[in-house]
Design a protein around this motif. Structure first.
Motif, PDB file in Angstrom:
ATOM      1  N   UNK A 261       0.851  -1.183   0.000  1.00  0.00           N
ATOM      2  CA  UNK A 261       0.000   0.000   0.000  1.00  0.00           C
ATOM      3  C   UNK A 261       0.891   1.239   0.000  1.00  0.00           C
ATOM      4  N   UNK A 262       0.346   2.335  -0.486  1.00  0.00           N
ATOM      5  CA  UNK A 262       1.080   3.602  -0.484  1.00  0.00           C
ATOM      6  C   UNK A 262       0.669   4.419   0.731  1.00  0.00           C
ATOM      7  N   UNK A 263       1.635   5.121   1.311  1.00  0.00           N
ATOM      8  CA  UNK A 263       1.345   6.036   2.410  1.00  0.00           C
ATOM      9  C   UNK A 263       1.753   7.440   2.032  1.00  0.00           C
ATOM     10  N   UNK A 264       0.816   8.382   2.113  1.00  0.00           N
ATOM     11  CA  UNK A 264       1.084   9.771   1.758  1.00  0.00           C
ATOM     12  C   UNK A 264       0.878  10.671   2.977  1.00  0.00           C
ATOM     13  N   UNK A 265       1.729  11.696   3.090  1.00  0.00           N
ATOM     14  CA  UNK A 265       1.558  12.678   4.149  1.00  0.00           C
ATOM     15  C   UNK A 265       2.672  12.640   5.176  1.00  0.00           C
ATOM     16  N   UNK A 266       2.707  13.662   6.021  1.00  0.00           N
ATOM     17  CA  UNK A 266       3.738  13.784   7.045  1.00  0.00           C
ATOM     18  C   UNK A 266       3.606  12.659   8.065  1.00  0.00           C
ATOM     19  N   UNK A 267       4.682  11.895   8.216  1.00  0.00           N
ATOM     20  CA  UNK A 267       4.683  10.799   9.172  1.00  0.00           C
ATOM     21  C   UNK A 267       4.016   9.531   8.686  1.00  0.00           C
ATOM     22  N   UNK A 268       3.537   9.520   7.438  1.00  0.00           N
ATOM     23  CA  UNK A 268       2.862   8.336   6.913  1.00  0.00           C
ATOM     24  C   UNK A 268       3.859   7.216   6.651  1.00  0.00           C
ATOM     25  N   UNK A 269       3.348   5.977   6.724  1.00  0.00           N
ATOM     26  CA  UNK A 269       4.137   4.797   6.401  1.00  0.00           C
ATOM     27  C   UNK A 269       3.549   4.130   5.166  1.00  0.00           C
ATOM     28  N   UNK A 270       4.393   3.481   4.372  1.00  0.00           N
ATOM     29  CA  UNK A 270       3.931   2.757   3.207  1.00  0.00           C
ATOM     30  C   UNK A 270       4.764   1.522   2.952  1.00  0.00           C
ATOM     31  N   UNK A 271       4.323   0.733   1.983  1.00  0.00           N
ATOM     32  CA  UNK A 271       5.009  -0.506   1.619  1.00  0.00           C
ATOM     33  C   UNK A 271       4.836  -0.686   0.117  1.00  0.00           C
ATOM     34  N   UNK A 272       5.855  -0.314  -0.649  1.00  0.00           N
ATOM     35  CA  UNK A 272       5.785  -0.363  -2.104  1.00  0.00           C
ATOM     36  C   UNK A 272       7.027  -1.035  -2.685  1.00  0.00           C
TER      37      UNK A 272
END
Length: 381
Positions: A261-272
């Protein structure tokens, strides 16, 4: 291939005493500029991973508090999302919300912008407990907002509840559950309080001023929770989540399935693309990176095969269906028992796991000590 998108809105009009998420008081913050930066980050990321975003299934607006934004700001945010995220495959679009911030205008903007699921932070129906944990809404706010959301057209509505709160009694917990069931909602999430560092509660705890229920009482509250949800026709599909048929949180299942999943924004987490990453938390650093046409990533880690296997187990075991043998073997080209046979047999012998031809899952007993079970799958070198 990413299945979901998470978008972080880090602004709050009130900071809750238990919250350790990246957040800032709304007043005097560059909110409009932040929304612009989010659009730029989405554009940069979709340019870098064009194939990854072809079949997005879910979008989740979290925080902070997305509903801290004005109707105009929400509209601007939703317009950016529709501009940069392909919506053709999206079936679930969730926004977190505070009951005392959801005006008719905001609800209408969300609904018109494609949001089809609301996740409301109710936490308790006891006003005294709400004040203790730093919440500002009343029960009337909850009832009125849910009625208004239904009038506008929302059908998929969930509320969060919390137990193990400071000074909370079993009677208070049962009363909150009873009031929650009168709403006849299709989904509930219920979490025990975890005292996290960098929170108001953590500071109180360190000073010996936070008086929590005993572990036994907290376990009894969880037991009552599972009993009452079942009695009211809600299936437990994950340790902390309960739903009527067809109303599972599809976005959260992406996390538990250990998918990307993509994470957008300040402090966000993602996995791409096999990389777990986190963004800059401070607004200034986040926005400066985006304005320089750089992805605002501060940490990135390529997940090894061993870590992927571990994550498949401890995330998947959160689900009541557990981890399927067929899915594990499809992902890792070897049977689950090739890696975890000894661990699984040991946990089965203790009554914490059950195993059959389909897969392996927590027993009811195992749900009470889930974290201890999960740790047993983190023993690989």
């Amino acid at each position: 291939m990413a299945r979901g998108v998470y978008i972080h809105i880090p602004f709050c009009h009130q900071i809750c005493n238990y919250c350790d998420f990246n957040k800032f008081y709304f007043k005097n913050q560059p909110v409009d500029e932040y929304i612009e930066a989010l659009g730029k980050e989405m554009a940069l990321t979709t340019e870098k991973h064009p194939e990854t975003f072809r079949n997005i299934e879910t979008i989740f607006l979290g925080g902070g508090t997305p509903t801290a934004l004005s109707p105009e700001q929400l509209d601007k945010l939703l317009t950016s999302i529709h501009t940069y995220i392909p919506m053709n495959s999206v079936t679930e679009f969730t926004s977190e919300a505070n009951p005392d911030e959801l005006s008719a205008a905001k609800l209408q903007v969300l609904f018109d912008g494609g949001v089809n699921r609301l996740s409301m932070g109710v936490q308790s129906f006891d006003q005294g407990l709400l004040q203790k944990i730093g919440r500002t809404h009343s029960n009337d706010h909850v009832y009125e907002t849910i009625a208004l959301a239904r009038k506008i057209g929302f059908r998929n509505i969930s509320i969060d509840l919390m137990y193990g709160l400071p000074g909370q009694t079993m009677a208070q917990w049962k009363d909150s559950l009873a009031k929650a069931f009168t709403l006849d909602l299709p989904h509930f999430s219920a979490y025990s309080l975890i005292v996290e560092p960098k929170t108001i509660f953590y500071n109180q705890y360190a000073k010996g001023k936070l008086y929590l229920p005993t572990e036994d009482l907290e376990a009894d509250m969880y037991d009552v929770l599972m009993q009452q949800m079942a009695l009211h026709g809600l299936q437990q599909y994950e340790i902390s989540n309960f739903a009527k048929p067809g109303y599972h949180s599809e976005h959260n299942k992406i996390y538990w399935d250990n998918d990307e999943y993509a994470g957008f924004g300040a402090g966000a987490h993602g996995y791409l693309a096999g990389i777990r990453y986190s963004n800059h938390g401070p607004l200034k650093k986040y926005m400066e990176a985006v304005e320089a046409n750089e992805l605002p990533i501060v940490h990135a880690h390529e997940v090894s095969q061993v870590e992927k296997r571990e994550e498949q187990m401890f995330l998947g075991l959160r689900k009541t269906e557990g981890v399927m043998h067929s899915i594990y073997e499809e992902k890792f080209k070897t049977p689950m028992t090739a890696h975890y046979d000894v661990v699984i047999k040991d946990l089965v012998s203790k009554g914490l796991l059950e195993q059959d031809e389909l897969g392996v899952r927590l027993t009811r007993k195992g749900r009470f000590v889930g974290n201890e079970v999960f740790q047993q799958f983190l023993l690989e070198d």
